[in-house]
Every structure is written in C-alpha cells, then in structure tokens.
Design a protein around this motif. Sequence first.
Motif, PDB file in Angstrom:
ATOM      1  N   ARG A 161       0.833  -1.204   0.000  1.00  0.00           N
ATOM      2  CA  ARG A 161       0.000   0.000   0.000  1.00  0.00           C
ATOM      3  C   ARG A 161       0.868   1.255   0.000  1.00  0.00           C
ATOM      4  O   ARG A 161       0.550   2.251  -0.657  1.00  0.00           O
ATOM      5  CB  ARG A 161      -0.940  -0.003   1.206  1.00  0.00           C
ATOM      6  N   ILE A 162       1.964   1.200   0.752  1.00  0.00           N
ATOM      7  CA  ILE A 162       2.880   2.338   0.776  1.00  0.00           C
ATOM      8  C   ILE A 162       3.556   2.493  -0.577  1.00  0.00           C
ATOM      9  O   ILE A 162       3.662   3.605  -1.118  1.00  0.00           O
ATOM     10  CB  ILE A 162       3.927   2.155   1.885  1.00  0.00           C
TER      11      ILE A 162
ATOM     12  N   CYS B 191       1.859   4.362  -3.410  1.00  0.00           N
ATOM     13  CA  CYS B 191       1.739   5.818  -3.330  1.00  0.00           C
ATOM     14  C   CYS B 191       2.934   6.489  -4.005  1.00  0.00           C
ATOM     15  O   CYS B 191       3.955   5.860  -4.267  1.00  0.00           O
ATOM     16  CB  CYS B 191       1.649   6.254  -1.869  1.00  0.00           C
ATOM     17  N   ALA B 192       2.787   7.782  -4.278  1.00  0.00           N
ATOM     18  CA  ALA B 192       3.864   8.539  -4.931  1.00  0.00           C
ATOM     19  C   ALA B 192       5.099   8.537  -4.032  1.00  0.00           C
ATOM     20  O   ALA B 192       5.036   8.983  -2.879  1.00  0.00           O
ATOM     21  CB  ALA B 192       3.408   9.960  -5.213  1.00  0.00           C
TER      22      ALA B 192
ATOM     23  N   THR C 126       6.205  11.821  -2.257  1.00  0.00           N
ATOM     24  CA  THR C 126       5.281  12.203  -1.191  1.00  0.00           C
ATOM     25  C   THR C 126       5.494  11.337   0.043  1.00  0.00           C
ATOM     26  O   THR C 126       5.484  11.837   1.185  1.00  0.00           O
ATOM     27  CB  THR C 126       3.829  12.083  -1.680  1.00  0.00           C
ATOM     28  N   VAL C 127       5.693  10.048  -0.154  1.00  0.00           N
ATOM     29  CA  VAL C 127       5.918   9.135   0.967  1.00  0.00           C
ATOM     30  C   VAL C 127       7.163   9.534   1.750  1.00  0.00           C
ATOM     31  O   VAL C 127       7.139   9.628   2.981  1.00  0.00           O
ATOM     32  CB  VAL C 127       6.040   7.680   0.458  1.00  0.00           C
TER      33      VAL C 127
ATOM     34  N   GLY D  88      -0.488  12.512 -10.782  1.00  0.00           N
ATOM     35  CA  GLY D  88      -1.557  12.023  -9.923  1.00  0.00           C
ATOM     36  C   GLY D  88      -2.934  12.538 -10.312  1.00  0.00           C
ATOM     37  O   GLY D  88      -3.852  11.748 -10.581  1.00  0.00           O
TER      38      GLY D  88
ATOM     39  N   TRP E 202       4.063   6.467 -11.408  1.00  0.00           N
ATOM     40  CA  TRP E 202       4.991   7.293 -10.645  1.00  0.00           C
ATOM     41  C   TRP E 202       6.404   7.191 -11.196  1.00  0.00           C
ATOM     42  O   TRP E 202       6.878   6.118 -11.530  1.00  0.00           O
ATOM     43  CB  TRP E 202       4.992   6.886  -9.177  1.00  0.00           C
TER      44      TRP E 202
END
Length: 253
Positions: free
Chosen positions: A191-192, A195-196, A199-200, A238, A250
């Motif tokens: 899940r992590i 993500c972008a 951003t993480v 995004g 990404w």
Amino acid sequence: MSEILYERRGGIAIITINRPEQRNAISKVVRSGLREAFERFEAEEDALVAILTGTGEKAFCAGMDLKEAADTMIGVPPRGFIPVLGDSIHVTKPVIAAVNGVAYAGGWLLAQMCDLCIASENATFAITEGKVGRGMPWATPLAHMIPQRIMMELLLTGDPIDARRAHAVGFVNHVVPQAELMPAAIAMAERIAACAPLTVRAARETVYLATEMGRSAALRAANHVFEKVYRSEDAQEGPRAFKEKRKPQWRGR
C-alpha cells in the motif's frame, strides 16, 4: 548460511536476521550485515519499502549476543555500534518491523527504529538492560512514542509486555496471528509502495520533524520538505491519472 538475508519482492526489500538457534541475537556479523542491507536498500532506487524481521516463530531478536559481549569485554559501545536508522544509518524510505516473537533489549531497539511495526500475537517486548547491568540510551526517542509512565516502568523493571499491551500503548501498529504476520507486513508495504514515492518520503520526514520541533517551526520545515513534491512530475501525474481513470505511473521525480 548468511546471518542477514536480503530479498526483493518487487518494490519491497525484506531484511531478515537469520540466527534462529541464537534467537536472532545481535552478533558482530549481524551488525555489519544489517548495515550493508540498509545501505543496499537506500541505494536501490526501485526499492521503495523495507521490512525487517527475524527467522522462525520464537524471536524477532533477543538483543545483543551476551556470550560474544562477555568474550569481548565491551564497555561503552561506540556510536554506530549497532546500525540504527535515523542515527548511524541514513535511510529516507519507510521501514516496517515485522516482529515474530521476542523483541528484547537490542531487539526492542530494532523494532523501535523502524517507522511502523506489525507484531504477531505471540510477540513480546522488553527493555532488559537493567537485568544485566547494561544501558539503554537509545530508548530516549520512546518519549515521543509511548506515555512517560509506561516508558518509566519498562526501563526500571525490565519486565516484558505482550503484543496487545504494546499495541495499546502505541508502540505497535497492528497485531495479527503468527501465520498472517508477513502477509500483513507485505500488504502494508504494498500500500505504501503504491503511493507517490516523493510524497511518501516527504511525509516520513515530516513526521520526524514534527516530533523534534515546535508547531510553527515544524510547519515551516514541512513546507520546505514538500516544495520538491509539489514541483515534481508526479504531482501532475496524480491528478491527471485520476481524471483519466487510470493507475498513476509514478516516476519519483
């Protein structure tokens, strides 16, 4: 057999302490292996999240190898003696501790230094240095993680707490059955990783900034950290992907 295993599953790196007969205790070889593994994780651009765990179902890590410590007569450990994320090891990407049993002393430290923690139902945690006359200066960041009186009891008594108690005081994110530990850790990592990445990384840095600064200073620092994110190609990708009803691609830039 290597005492530290490094495995890749897509964007996830799995780092395993592999000394089950010694309850995955921290030896000289483990220390150097962990350092190499985390440096490798940071260097691999397509590795987005790491999971730290131990071999077997009895121990995540029982702490320092006390037999080795007795033989070497170690006094004050030098800085960097154990590779600690955020102290002696620089890692900018998230790390999840998958605690599969005993996490005592240095094992607690390894779980503590990770950004997130998932524990099996049979996991137990303890800071046992008082029982063997050693020190735990590394426990200082716990003041930002758990209540003061819980921290005081843990350090002064050396008594263990189970996974449910560790979850209740905020040290553990999730508690799952033993068989579901690695699937749960991998699912969180996925899940992590979805993500972008910019951003993480910025969000992770912001959390630590907020624990070390006052409100206004942390806000200013966070604005600076996220400026690179706002100016990135991913910041445009995004919303574009949402509009076009597709999965974002990404690029981390």
